[in-house]
Enzyme design. Structure first.
Site, PDB file in Angstrom:
ATOM      1  N   ASP A  41       6.674  -1.616  -7.667  1.00 41.97           N
ATOM      2  CA  ASP A  41       7.051  -2.654  -6.951  1.00 41.97           C
ATOM      3  C   ASP A  41       6.520  -4.018  -7.240  1.00 41.97           C
ATOM      4  OD1 ASP A  41       7.972  -4.027  -4.320  1.00 41.97           O
ATOM      5  OD2 ASP A  41       6.407  -3.034  -2.986  1.00 41.97           O
ATOM      6  N   SER A  84       2.556  -0.327 -11.293  1.00 43.19           N
ATOM      7  CA  SER A  84       2.431  -1.853 -11.149  1.00 43.19           C
ATOM      8  C   SER A  84       0.798  -1.869 -12.430  1.00 43.19           C
ATOM      9  CB  SER A  84       2.783  -2.222 -10.733  1.00 43.19           C
ATOM     10  OG  SER A  84       4.324  -1.927  -9.776  1.00 43.19           O
ATOM     11  N   GLU A 121       2.627  13.317  -0.443  1.00 43.34           N
ATOM     12  CA  GLU A 121       1.417  12.427  -0.554  1.00 43.34           C
ATOM     13  C   GLU A 121       0.574  13.507  -0.482  1.00 43.34           C
ATOM     14  OE1 GLU A 121      -0.926   8.038  -1.047  1.00 43.34           O
ATOM     15  OE2 GLU A 121       1.900   8.433  -1.156  1.00 43.34           O
ATOM     16  N   HIS A 153       1.901   7.029  -8.155  1.00 46.94           N
ATOM     17  CA  HIS A 153       2.113   5.858  -7.257  1.00 46.94           C
ATOM     18  C   HIS A 153       1.795   4.869  -7.938  1.00 46.94           C
ATOM     19  CE1 HIS A 153       4.152   7.314  -3.007  1.00 46.94           C
ATOM     20  NE2 HIS A 153       4.991   7.815  -3.864  1.00 46.94           N
ATOM     21  N   HIS A 187      -2.111   0.998  -4.859  1.00 49.67           N
ATOM     22  CA  HIS A 187      -1.410   0.109  -5.094  1.00 49.67           C
ATOM     23  C   HIS A 187      -1.390  -1.551  -5.107  1.00 49.67           C
ATOM     24  CE1 HIS A 187       1.435   2.455  -1.658  1.00 49.67           C
ATOM     25  NE2 HIS A 187       1.327   2.726  -2.833  1.00 49.67           N
ATOM     26  N   GLU A 234       0.266  -1.513   0.110  1.00 50.88           N
ATOM     27  CA  GLU A 234       1.817  -2.537  -0.032  1.00 50.88           C
ATOM     28  C   GLU A 234       2.399  -2.178   1.236  1.00 50.88           C
ATOM     29  OE1 GLU A 234       5.159  -0.509  -3.500  1.00 50.88           O
ATOM     30  OE2 GLU A 234       3.822   0.887  -1.800  1.00 50.88           O
ATOM     31  N   ASP A 285       4.165  10.208   4.111  1.00 47.21           N
ATOM     32  CA  ASP A 285       2.642   9.393   3.759  1.00 47.21           C
ATOM     33  C   ASP A 285       2.002   9.814   4.495  1.00 47.21           C
ATOM     34  OD1 ASP A 285       0.189   8.684   2.307  1.00 47.21           O
ATOM     35  OD2 ASP A 285       0.978   6.892   2.154  1.00 47.21           O
ATOM     36  N   ASN A 318       6.774   4.549  -9.148  1.00 41.94           N
ATOM     37  CA  ASN A 318       6.767   3.710  -8.215  1.00 41.94           C
ATOM     38  C   ASN A 318       6.584   2.366  -8.825  1.00 41.94           C
ATOM     39  OD1 ASN A 318       8.043   5.784  -7.017  1.00 41.94           O
ATOM     40  ND2 ASN A 318       6.438   5.559  -4.975  1.00 41.94           N
ATOM     41  N   ASP A 367      10.078   4.901   1.033  1.00 42.08           N
ATOM     42  CA  ASP A 367       9.017   5.268   0.519  1.00 42.08           C
ATOM     43  C   ASP A 367       7.922   5.527   1.495  1.00 42.08           C
ATOM     44  OD1 ASP A 367       7.422   4.925  -1.554  1.00 42.08           O
ATOM     45  OD2 ASP A 367       6.975   2.898  -1.027  1.00 42.08           O
ATOM     46  N   HIS A 368       6.959   5.254   2.022  1.00 40.90           N
ATOM     47  CA  HIS A 368       6.118   6.116   1.947  1.00 40.90           C
ATOM     48  C   HIS A 368       6.413   5.694   4.296  1.00 40.90           C
ATOM     49  CE1 HIS A 368       1.931   5.297   0.004  1.00 40.90           C
ATOM     50  NE2 HIS A 368       3.054   4.587  -0.463  1.00 40.90           N
TER      51      HIS A 368
END
Length: 524
Positions: free
Chosen positions: A453, A432, A337, A429, A390, A345, A307, A451, A272-273
């Protein structure tokens, strides 16, 4: 003499038909004489061939010469099952197709070899005579001779076996990389589903991802963050120069590779990032990939994310392009990105960023597409921001505008002048807490991964919480519970019990996510 002449002219005709047309009459005459002589010799040898027998199985004799040819051409070793194929089959001569297989026993080797040789002559003569007569009939040849031993015989080539009925043949259970990964992502884009990309922190959450994928019948993306990698290595490990973050992510990837096939699903290994200050971590991961590639012919991971959205567009893409050049050499996919994902996050805090930076413009996507496409063998996905944040927030606090993705696709399509209305592979991204409507609308614009999380973290914790609530009275001491003051509680406080409850809860949350992403039953 006749046999030698026929063999020479037959080979010339088979290899160079256009240059040997003038020899048709002579070859035909020789062939007729050879057939006659062959028949006489065959009749004379027939009484001695008393040990010839037939079998209805032609598989071994048909495959053996092909495997032998492929082996000589460098296409792998012939399987042991073919080691005992008849001598004439190993020499490159097949028996009648669709008829009984003639096999010679050791005691009649000479007589049966003569019969096979005569059969070969008759078959070759028949082919040449039919050309002389000008016939072009489509017939099943009774005998075939492998003339060119330097190339595989195409007609016997095995077709690729598909592991999943609904996915491309290149996609197999276990970790997918390179072409198989591209085929999988393009299948998602074409069919309108997206893969859950889940941040993990250990083998429990890794295994929950793959268990969920097995249950919902689709692929899964297991994602390591820099902090997650360090946690896997152990918080007590020395993390100087990101050593623990690198080692932990590598260890987690090796765990996935060791068990992924047991779940019977395609697994994408991703990180990830990675912001500019964390590039040493990224470099360490690429070192591990290159080492693995030298040993196994594929990278350790499937893909990595850069990112650099806090940098200018030009610097962002320039750095991405530099890394893309390195990654393309070992078939690694790059996720980049554009714009900023809000919220916080795993050490990346954009909670106070100007809201205007949460929305990417089509021109920016096109610029990145152009630059990265200049790299040979480049493969990439784009995390274009359209209000993503996020974390989970109260309704009304997040304004998603996935129409930006549609506008970007249309802009690139017009620039390319292509019929493909989704030339860019987008990723989502901050998934959630997003509504099903927003998620599925974004998928329609070419989103192939979302994504997750925060939701899965809660799912795991909720399982732990529920376990403690259910067995609270059994978790207050090693001895003593409602069943008696001397009753042991070991089976209740065994960490595997509560952790398994967390896994099961996380699996249920991922099954729901897969439904939202239309990723259910996409394998078979």
């Amino acid at each position: 003499f006749f046999f030698a002449t026929l063999l020479t002219m037959s080979r010339q005709q088979l290899l160079h038909p256009e240059s040997s047309k003038s020899s048709f009459p002579l070859v035909g005459a020789v062939a007729l004489v050879a057939v006659s002589v062959g028949a006489i010799v065959g009749l004379a040898a027939a009484p001695a061939a008393t040990n010839l027998y037939a079998t209805t199985s032609t598989q071994t004799a048909l495959r053996a010469p092909v495997m032998a040819v492929n082996q000589r051409a460098g296409f792998g070793q012939a399987p042991a099952a073919y080691a005992e194929a008849p001598a004439y089959a190993q020499a490159g001569v097949t028996v009648p197709m669709g008829a009984a297989q003639i096999v010679s026993t050791p005691s009649s080797f000479a007589s049966s070899s003569m019969a096979a040789f005569v059969g070969m002559m008759v078959g070759a003569a028949a082919v040449l005579v039919s050309k002389v007569a000008g016939t072009q009939q489509q017939q099943t040849p009774m005998y075939q001779v492998a003339v060119d031993s330097t190339a595989p015989v195409a007609m016997f080539a095995e077709t690729a076996t598909k592991a999943f009925a609904k996915l491309p043949a290149s996609v197999k259970p276990g970790v997918v990389t390179g072409k198989a990964l591209i085929d999988l992502l393009d299948d998602a884009k074409a069919k309108g589903y997206a893969i859950p990309g889940v941040n993990i922190v250990g083998t429990n959450s890794i295994n929950a991802c793959m268990e969920a994928a097995k249950k919902y019948g689709g692929p899964i993306m297991v994602t390591f963050s820099k902090g997650g990698g360090q946690f896997i290595a152990g918080k007590g490990a020395d993390n100087t120069n990101d050593a623990a973050s690198i080692a932990g992510a590598v260890a987690g990837a090796l765990h996935v590779r060791a068990v992924a096939e047991l779940y019977g699903v395609p697994v994408v290994l991703h990180t990830d990032h990675c912001q500019k200050a964390w590039l040493p971590w990224f470099d360490g991961l690429l070192d591990a990939n290159e080492k693995y590639f030298k040993e196994h012919g594929e990278p350790l991971f499937s893909s990595h994310m850069l990112d650099l959205s806090e940098e200018s567009l030009e610097e962002n893409i320039a750095i991405c392009k530099k890394y893309m050049e390195r990654m393309a050499k070992i078939n690694l996919l790059l996720e980049f990105e554009l714009g900023i994902t809000g919220g916080e996050e795993d050490g990346v805090d954009n909670s106070d960023v100007d809201s205007s930076r949460l929305y990417t413009q089509p021109e920016e996507v096109w610029y990145a597409y152009q630059q990265l496409s200049e790299v040979p063998n480049a493969a990439f996905t784009c995390a274009a921001s359209f209000g993503n944040v996020h974390g989970v927030y109260a309704p009304g606090n997040v304004d998603l505008q996935p129409v930006i993705l549609y506008n970007s696709q249309k802009y690139i399509q017009e620039k390319l002048g292509t019929d493909d209305d989704k030339p860019m592979r987008f990723v989502f991204h901050g998934g959630s807490g997003s509504s099903t409507e927003d998620i599925q609308y974004a998928i329609g614009a070419g989103v192939i991964k979302m994504n997750i999380d925060t939701d899965t973290q809660w799912g795991f914790w909720d399982g732990l919480r529920a376990y403690e609530a259910k067995y609270h009275d059994y978790l207050q001491g090693q001895i003593g519970n409602p069943e008696g003051a001397d009753k042991p509680n070991k089976k209740y406080y065994d960490p595997r019990m509560s952790l398994r409850s967390g896994e099961e809860s996380m699996v249920r949350r991922l099954e729901k996510a897969a439904e939202d992403l239309k990723c259910v039953n996409v394998l078979n």
